[in-house]
Design an enzyme around this catalytic site. Structure first.
Site, PDB file in Angstrom:
ATOM      1  N   ARG A 156      35.723 -75.605  18.111  1.00 17.00           N
ATOM      2  CA  ARG A 156      35.966 -74.268  18.683  1.00 17.00           C
ATOM      3  C   ARG A 156      34.843 -73.838  19.602  1.00 17.00           C
ATOM      4  O   ARG A 156      35.030 -72.995  20.477  1.00 17.00           O
ATOM      5  CB  ARG A 156      36.210 -73.239  17.567  1.00 17.00           C
ATOM      6  CG  ARG A 156      35.117 -73.161  16.535  1.00 17.00           C
ATOM      7  CD  ARG A 156      35.565 -72.324  15.327  1.00 17.00           C
ATOM      8  NE  ARG A 156      34.717 -72.591  14.185  1.00 17.00           N
ATOM      9  CZ  ARG A 156      34.096 -71.650  13.458  1.00 17.00           C
ATOM     10  NH1 ARG A 156      34.261 -70.375  13.741  1.00 17.00           N
ATOM     11  NH2 ARG A 156      33.336 -71.982  12.454  1.00 17.00           N
ATOM     12  N   SER A 215      34.900 -65.986  14.936  1.00 16.16           N
ATOM     13  CA  SER A 215      35.570 -67.179  14.406  1.00 16.16           C
ATOM     14  C   SER A 215      36.180 -68.027  15.507  1.00 16.16           C
ATOM     15  O   SER A 215      36.260 -69.240  15.385  1.00 16.16           O
ATOM     16  CB  SER A 215      36.706 -66.793  13.447  1.00 16.16           C
ATOM     17  OG  SER A 215      36.204 -66.245  12.273  1.00 16.16           O
ATOM     18  N   GLU A 251      49.206 -60.046  16.029  1.00 14.70           N
ATOM     19  CA  GLU A 251      49.361 -61.300  16.755  1.00 14.70           C
ATOM     20  C   GLU A 251      50.631 -61.337  17.589  1.00 14.70           C
ATOM     21  O   GLU A 251      50.679 -61.981  18.646  1.00 14.70           O
ATOM     22  CB  GLU A 251      49.338 -62.467  15.758  1.00 14.70           C
ATOM     23  CG  GLU A 251      47.998 -62.646  15.022  1.00 14.70           C
ATOM     24  CD  GLU A 251      47.770 -61.667  13.867  1.00 14.70           C
ATOM     25  OE1 GLU A 251      48.712 -60.931  13.521  1.00 14.70           O
ATOM     26  OE2 GLU A 251      46.648 -61.647  13.328  1.00 14.70           O
ATOM     27  N   PHE A 274      48.298 -67.917  12.201  1.00 15.33           N
ATOM     28  CA  PHE A 274      48.887 -66.695  12.726  1.00 15.33           C
ATOM     29  C   PHE A 274      49.345 -66.890  14.177  1.00 15.33           C
ATOM     30  O   PHE A 274      50.338 -66.294  14.605  1.00 15.33           O
ATOM     31  CB  PHE A 274      47.892 -65.541  12.596  1.00 15.33           C
ATOM     32  CG  PHE A 274      47.268 -65.465  11.226  1.00 15.33           C
ATOM     33  CD1 PHE A 274      48.073 -65.578  10.092  1.00 15.33           C
ATOM     34  CD2 PHE A 274      45.909 -65.321  11.054  1.00 15.33           C
ATOM     35  CE1 PHE A 274      47.518 -65.538   8.817  1.00 15.33           C
ATOM     36  CE2 PHE A 274      45.340 -65.286   9.783  1.00 15.33           C
ATOM     37  CZ  PHE A 274      46.147 -65.392   8.665  1.00 15.33           C
ATOM     38  N   HIS A 300      40.864 -72.783  13.112  1.00 15.73           N
ATOM     39  CA  HIS A 300      40.995 -73.028  11.672  1.00 15.73           C
ATOM     40  C   HIS A 300      42.231 -73.866  11.347  1.00 15.73           C
ATOM     41  O   HIS A 300      42.970 -73.564  10.412  1.00 15.73           O
ATOM     42  CB  HIS A 300      41.013 -71.701  10.905  1.00 15.73           C
ATOM     43  CG  HIS A 300      39.635 -71.073  10.834  1.00 15.73           C
ATOM     44  ND1 HIS A 300      38.754 -71.103  11.885  1.00 15.73           N
ATOM     45  CD2 HIS A 300      38.988 -70.400   9.842  1.00 15.73           C
ATOM     46  CE1 HIS A 300      37.634 -70.487  11.538  1.00 15.73           C
ATOM     47  NE2 HIS A 300      37.745 -70.065  10.312  1.00 15.73           N
ATOM     48  N   ASP A 339      38.293 -70.639   2.246  1.00 14.27           N
ATOM     49  CA  ASP A 339      39.279 -69.570   2.463  1.00 14.27           C
ATOM     50  C   ASP A 339      40.624 -69.881   1.795  1.00 14.27           C
ATOM     51  O   ASP A 339      41.397 -68.977   1.492  1.00 14.27           O
ATOM     52  CB  ASP A 339      39.508 -69.335   3.965  1.00 14.27           C
ATOM     53  CG  ASP A 339      38.542 -68.308   4.542  1.00 14.27           C
ATOM     54  OD1 ASP A 339      37.948 -67.550   3.755  1.00 14.27           O
ATOM     55  OD2 ASP A 339      38.386 -68.271   5.767  1.00 14.27           O
ATOM     56  N   ARG A 341      37.452 -75.590  11.911  1.00 15.12           N
ATOM     57  CA  ARG A 341      36.416 -74.611  11.597  1.00 15.12           C
ATOM     58  C   ARG A 341      35.027 -75.260  11.534  1.00 15.12           C
ATOM     59  O   ARG A 341      34.056 -74.693  12.001  1.00 15.12           O
ATOM     60  CB  ARG A 341      36.737 -73.972  10.247  1.00 15.12           C
ATOM     61  CG  ARG A 341      35.714 -72.986   9.743  1.00 15.12           C
ATOM     62  CD  ARG A 341      36.173 -72.352   8.431  1.00 15.12           C
ATOM     63  NE  ARG A 341      35.282 -71.312   7.984  1.00 15.12           N
ATOM     64  CZ  ARG A 341      34.164 -71.519   7.296  1.00 15.12           C
ATOM     65  NH1 ARG A 341      33.811 -72.752   6.979  1.00 15.12           N
ATOM     66  NH2 ARG A 341      33.402 -70.511   6.922  1.00 15.12           N
TER      67      ARG A 341
HETATM   68  C1  LIG Z   1      47.841 -61.784   9.994  1.00 18.92           C
HETATM   69  C2  LIG Z   1      46.365 -61.903   9.877  1.00 18.92           C
HETATM   70  N1  LIG Z   1      45.628 -61.805  10.995  1.00 18.92           N
HETATM   71  C3  LIG Z   1      44.288 -61.948  10.920  1.00 18.92           C
HETATM   72  C4  LIG Z   1      43.654 -62.179   9.733  1.00 18.92           C
HETATM   73  C5  LIG Z   1      42.148 -62.376   9.660  1.00 18.92           C
HETATM   74  N2  LIG Z   1      41.521 -61.180   9.010  1.00 18.92           N
HETATM   75  C6  LIG Z   1      41.197 -61.196   7.703  1.00 18.92           C
HETATM   76  S1  LIG Z   1      40.523 -59.713   7.205  1.00 18.92           S
HETATM   77  C7  LIG Z   1      40.679 -59.065   8.758  1.00 18.92           C
HETATM   78  C8  LIG Z   1      40.213 -57.644   9.026  1.00 18.92           C
HETATM   79  C9  LIG Z   1      40.933 -56.665   8.165  1.00 18.92           C
HETATM   80  O1  LIG Z   1      40.501 -55.357   8.428  1.00 18.92           O
HETATM   81  P1  LIG Z   1      40.687 -54.256   7.304  1.00 18.92           P
HETATM   82  O2  LIG Z   1      42.119 -54.192   6.935  1.00 18.92           O
HETATM   83  O3  LIG Z   1      40.087 -52.993   7.806  1.00 18.92           O
HETATM   84  O4  LIG Z   1      39.881 -54.803   6.067  1.00 18.92           O
HETATM   85  P2  LIG Z   1      38.277 -54.670   5.867  1.00 18.92           P
HETATM   86  O5  LIG Z   1      37.626 -55.387   7.001  1.00 18.92           O
HETATM   87  O6  LIG Z   1      37.968 -53.228   5.877  1.00 18.92           O
HETATM   88  O7  LIG Z   1      38.030 -55.336   4.563  1.00 18.92           O
HETATM   89  C10 LIG Z   1      41.246 -59.998   9.637  1.00 18.92           C
HETATM   90  C11 LIG Z   1      41.498 -59.750  11.056  1.00 18.92           C
HETATM   91  C12 LIG Z   1      44.475 -62.282   8.596  1.00 18.92           C
HETATM   92  N3  LIG Z   1      43.973 -62.534   7.392  1.00 18.92           N
HETATM   93  N4  LIG Z   1      45.818 -62.118   8.705  1.00 18.92           N
END
Ligand SMILES: Cc1ncc(C[n+]2csc(CCOP(=O)(O)OP(=O)(O)O)c2C)c(N)n1
Ligand SMILES: Cc1ncc(C[n+]2csc(CCOP(=O)(O)OP(=O)(O)O)c2C)c(N)n1
Ligand SMILES: [Mg+2]
Ligand SMILES: [Mg+2]
Lengths: 318, 324, 318, 324
Positions: free
Chosen positions: D17, D44, D65, D90, D116, D124, D174
């Protein structure tokens, strides 16, 4: 497809650019023709959607013959506005508007959904000149329009972007992703139009999965909301003007319409969402619209582009 | 073990999706856990029969396939046996992530009816002609998948899906298709059926192409070629033992499907064959292009999905078998 | 996984059913232990998310030790309430709550994300007893909970359904599909909780794609909206009570929280969304939380279930 | 034509990446049409380099997405060259319908960076270990797809994607992976590269498995077996001519991929081989199961994705070749 067929319209008419800015009265007359086109091409194809195209006919005519700055002879004209129907199933009205506006000859409408035509059941940019992005899977169009609006912003381009959505389509989550993005980015070059005909395939939108209060939803997603009677062309023009004037937010026009509007036996009946009139039904519909299948299909087959549509050379109106 | 299927003298035609719709009613009567969900496509998916009979166990979700898939998962987690229905294009592509994480990874008992598979959908055009379902569903662990060939097989596949514990995808088309099986033709999830014997080559087909395969067989027989016809209704799990036997015994395989050539039935069979017993194969399929509007018959002709295309492919395969 | 390991908790404690209904004071003490668990298991795994788990710790404790009717010794207890974290990445708090409540031994927390443990990086119902549906791809959980709520309605079952969402997660369109469905169906057995910590991976939610005004959004989707300080346990209990009392609409609790809350150097810093503390950082964090890695990891490894959690036999409180 | 690649004496490791991230900056400097989009995963996906250098052409979409894919399509329709980035799970599953209808059917110039990919993602766990991308993307007409093997190949694939007119998917992992190619190793979209010669069998690999294939080759060589190693970085369009040649010249093929076995690299090669020149094949891949948490190395061992697994598969394939 024969590319020559495609440019007929350009060949026999002046180079047309810009907005037509037709007055409401003239739009009303054109909308009647659009409805005749819709019924005729559906009767010919014996396949396709009746209800939504008819509810879109009035504001669609206002969009194409008043509001939009486009050059049908040169669909890729760099200065053009961008228009997109996220509800791909309303191709009968899309293609009628396009043909009447001069994107391709009227006679092509008689090959709607035909194997040897270029007018796919759902809009295909690989087949039809003037369609810029294919659609047919609901809910995707507003995102595309956000991308176009972002491109205009990146290029400091005055392009305006219009996205037609359905009311049933508001149930798709992707709409709200795009709404959130556009509100957040304050995309005021973007204008959504919801064909608020209160019907979808299986019945009343409010019975199936209610979208009310829709205006509150869009406002809560930081949009400027304009409501109007989507069949009242004065009201529609005022709505477009208000959207154009609004700064700092995208605007959405909730155009209150009636599914199947203009044909008595189709009006407000969800069962007409997705089927074409059989020939006797089409005759009745066309009689109500002041013509007949023979007469109107002859007009279409006669083919050329609509000369009325030619704007004055400065491109700001007839 | 397998019933021999003859080309019917007089072809009765029926929609596969009607088999789905009728089976849902039968299931609903026998088992209160059956729940049906639909995404604003009651008539198209023929879930209308169930909706009328069991309105309280029928859930209209509206145009929200991701949500519908998740709701089905929640119902399954609570012991219901949910069948959801929409067009195959949306059942797979629009909800692929929901199928992957919520349904398949959780191994929940969700059944998916994907309507309007294949190009024979006709005038609606490419967006509505689902042709990627096999590739997508096969790639997801824990999923089962059936592409039945006619009304009765769809009926039986739907019953079998309800009996099976775990997620099952059933694909059906839009048009009336010839009924080649009978109410008592054997059907076992996960097993292919030899519909007609032959030792010169094997035609492995699914969906509406089974009928075309039987017609192709008749043509080939006239030129003295004995083609075996396998109805490979279950794409996952794959009947590897049967495919190996066919490869060994006939030495050449033609696959026939109304689906993209990449990763479909042909791909599944090829994967099995090179591992078990490599033989020449030819593919009758949609050659990595989108569909288009037209009458179903026009499209089946234009996209090369006819008995005659299977015949040509069979001759090519035989030629290669001879040379090999 | 060895199924025997899984039932340790059940083996050495009384059969526990129903709601604990702990008072706020006792919840505060438990929430502190949850935070210690979170930091300790993250330090051990050296992989995983710190920020969100810590912002969920207080309302999460209220959910598990006051609100929920569950039987950790028998996760499939038919009378149970249903809980689900749509934000699968907050497994540190989920697993801590589960272990402290008695779903599995505390020592299992020391195998978070380990190849030979049963605690996957994101919740897996095939691996961990008590997890009912796997998650980890954002935006999917509320739909699942709608399905569970519908099942309860079909069965005329009094089950309540709780769904924890993130604020960044509100950007996923599927949330709004589910919200529309639940509002339409008046699923008042459903309660959403948003961990409104104003942060997501790449920074401030309002910078990335603003979700404000969030309460207006949920209201426009026909939900009952309750806002509270998600770290004030009295306020959280009042919010749960209000949600339980509300009829005719689903309720959503917007729990205003601080990412990384409880550890000074993590608090309100988005860079702690997705990383674990290195060992010296963990020591500092645990010191702030009144313990040390040695002491707390020993407590966890000592293993058994938390006896404090045993409810009175009638299942309505200690 | 192809550069011979030797197993590096001292293995330098780098993230694929990072090759994507660096190439985006180079592209951004050369072409103002390049725009980068991300779904709340700047670090990432290593789009952070581009974000810092060209903030005005960087669009943070947030966790959406489907929307991101549509926005990229709109940008492409207006002549931009958008690269979007998120995790592969995704990028494919969550936006499959958007890829199908809006991007692929429209044949828009959208580039997708799927991070990833594969089980080596590690702790993960399953939801974040994308292993279905090849099956899904191969089924969509008009798409191209590259699974590069190391830093430099990713860098070049990213540049090539920008030059290619039409949608392109690039998959990267990754972890740090061995750098086996050099800055000047040839790279052509759509063509596989023979990295090491041999006539006994061919190992066709993509992604990180190319390194494992080279290691397996060394082991095999020690027992007198000369394995050809093909880096099949482009999964679509497939280099059918090269595969046919390898089948003919070596008579046995082992495929190696960090992806589900159904419809992946192995499936693509099998489809080509049975059509061109059937030979025994063995598959090293993830055997239709979800991933799990663990250290990348533990997982690669447990899931059988190591040089030694390729060696075992090669021996099986050779055995079958001899018997055939
Ligand atoms: C569909 C999807 N897109 C992207 C991700 C990657 N991802 C994991 S947590 C996150 C941020 C989530 O934000 P929030 O809901 O505010 O949770 P916090 O960071 O406050 O724990 C992302 C983008 C994912 N798990 N699923
Ligand atoms: C993603 C998706 N799901 C389902 C469909 C099938 N479908 C086509 S039109 C339609 C109803 C649309 O309702 P609305 O937006 O109100 O349009 P109208 O019926 O008023 O024309 C449905 C469900 C589709 N095209 N795309
Ligand atoms: Mg409508
Ligand atoms: Mg947050």
């Amino acid at each position: 497809m024969d590319p020559d067929t495609m440019t007929d319209a350009g060949a026999d008419s002046a180079h047309r650019a810009g907005r037509l800015a037709w007055p409401a009265e003239r739009l009303r007359a054109k909308a009647l023709e659009i409805r005749r086109d819709i019924v005729t091409l559906l009767a010919k194809a014996q396949s396709g959607h009746s209800g939504g195209p008819l509810s879109c006919a009035d504001f669609g005519t206002a969009l194409f013959f008043h509001e939009l700055s486009v050059d049908p002879a040169n669909p890729a004209w760099p200065e053009r506005d961008f228009w997109h129907f996220s509800i791909g199933h309303v191709t009968p009205v899309i293609y009628s508007l396009m043909a009447e506006r001069g994107y391709f000859p009227l006679r092509d409408l008689m090959k709607f959904r035909a194997f040897d035509g270029h007018l796919q059941g759902h809009p295909s940019c690989q087949d039809t000149p003037g369609i810029e992005v294919s659609s047919g899977s609901l809910g995707q169009g507003l995102s595309v329009c956000c991308g176009v609006a972002m491109a205009a912003r990146l290029d400091d381009h005055p392009r305006r972007v219009y996205c037609v959505m359905g009311d049933g389509e508001q149930q798709e989550g992707q709409i709200w992703e795009a709404a959130m993005f556009a509100g957040h980015r304050r995309l005021d070059n973007l204008c959504g139009i919801v064909d608020y005909n209160r019907k979808q395939i299986d019945g009343d939108v409010e019975d199936i999965c209610g979208i009310r209060p829709l205006a509150d939803k869009w406002r809560a997603f930081r949009w400027n909301v304009i409501e109007c009677d989507g069949h009242d062309l004065d009201a529609v023009l005022a709505a477009f003007a208000a959207a154009r004037a609004h700064r700092g937010q995208p605007s959405v026009i909730l155009a209150h319409t009636v599914m199947g509007r203009g044909v008595s036996f189709m009006a407000d009946d969800y069962r007409w969402h997705g089927k074409p009139p059989k020939m006797p039904e089409a005759e009745q519909a066309l009689a109500e619209l002041g013509t007949s299948y023979a007469a109107w299909s002859a007009r279409l087959l006669a083919g050329g582009a609509d000369r009325d549509a030619a704007p004055s050379p400065d491109g700001v109106g007839p | 073990m397998s019933a021999a299927i003859a080309l019917p003298a007089k072809v009765e035609k029926k929609k596969t999706r009607e088999g789905f719709g009728r089976a849902l009613v039968a299931l609903g009567e026998a088992d209160p856990r059956i729940v049906v969900l639909v995404g604003d496509l009651v008539e198209s998916t023929m879930t209308s029969f169930f909706a009328e009979r069991f309105p309280e166990r029928f859930i209209e979700v509206g145009i929200a396939e991701q949500n519908m898939t998740g709701i089905a998962a929640g119902l399954a987690a609570m012991g219901k046996i949910p069948f959801l229905a929409t067009y195959g294009a949306f059942a797979t592509c629009r909800a692929a992530d929901q199928l992957r994480v919520t349904v398949a990874y959780s191994d929940l008992n969700v059944k998916i009816g994907g309507a309007h598979g294949g190009i024979s959908v006709g005038p609606d055009g490419a967006t509505h002609q689902a042709m990627e379902e096999i590739s997508i569903i096969r790639s997801l662990p824990n999923m089962s998948m059936v592409v039945p060939c006619d009304y009765w097989e769809t009926y039986k596949a739907t019953l079998a899906a309800a009996r099976h514990q775990g997620p099952v995808y059933i694909r059906f088309g839009r048009e009336d298709v010839p009924v080649v099986t009978a109410e008592d033709t054997p059907f076992t999830l996960g097993r292919g059926e030899v519909f007609a014997g032959g030792e010169d080559l094997t035609i492995v087909a699914c969906g509406v192409m089974v009928y075309e395969a039987l017609r192709a067989r008749a043509t080939l027989l006239a030129s003295g070629i004995a083609a075996r016809v396998v109805d490979l209704h279950t794409l996952k799990p794959l009947d590897v033992a049967l495919l190996e036997r066919c490869a060994r015994e006939t030495g050449a395989i033609v696959t026939a499907e109304e689906h993209q050539v990449n990763g479909g039935l042909g791909g599944a069979v090829a994967e099995a064959v090179v591992r078990a017993h490599p033989v020449p194969m030819e593919f009758v399929a949609v050659m990595d292009r989108f569909g288009q509007s037209g009458k179903p018959d026009e499209l089946m002709d234009a996209f090369g999905l006819r008995a005659r295309d299977i015949v040509v492919a069979a001759e090519r395969a035989l030629e290669r078998k001879r040379k090999a």
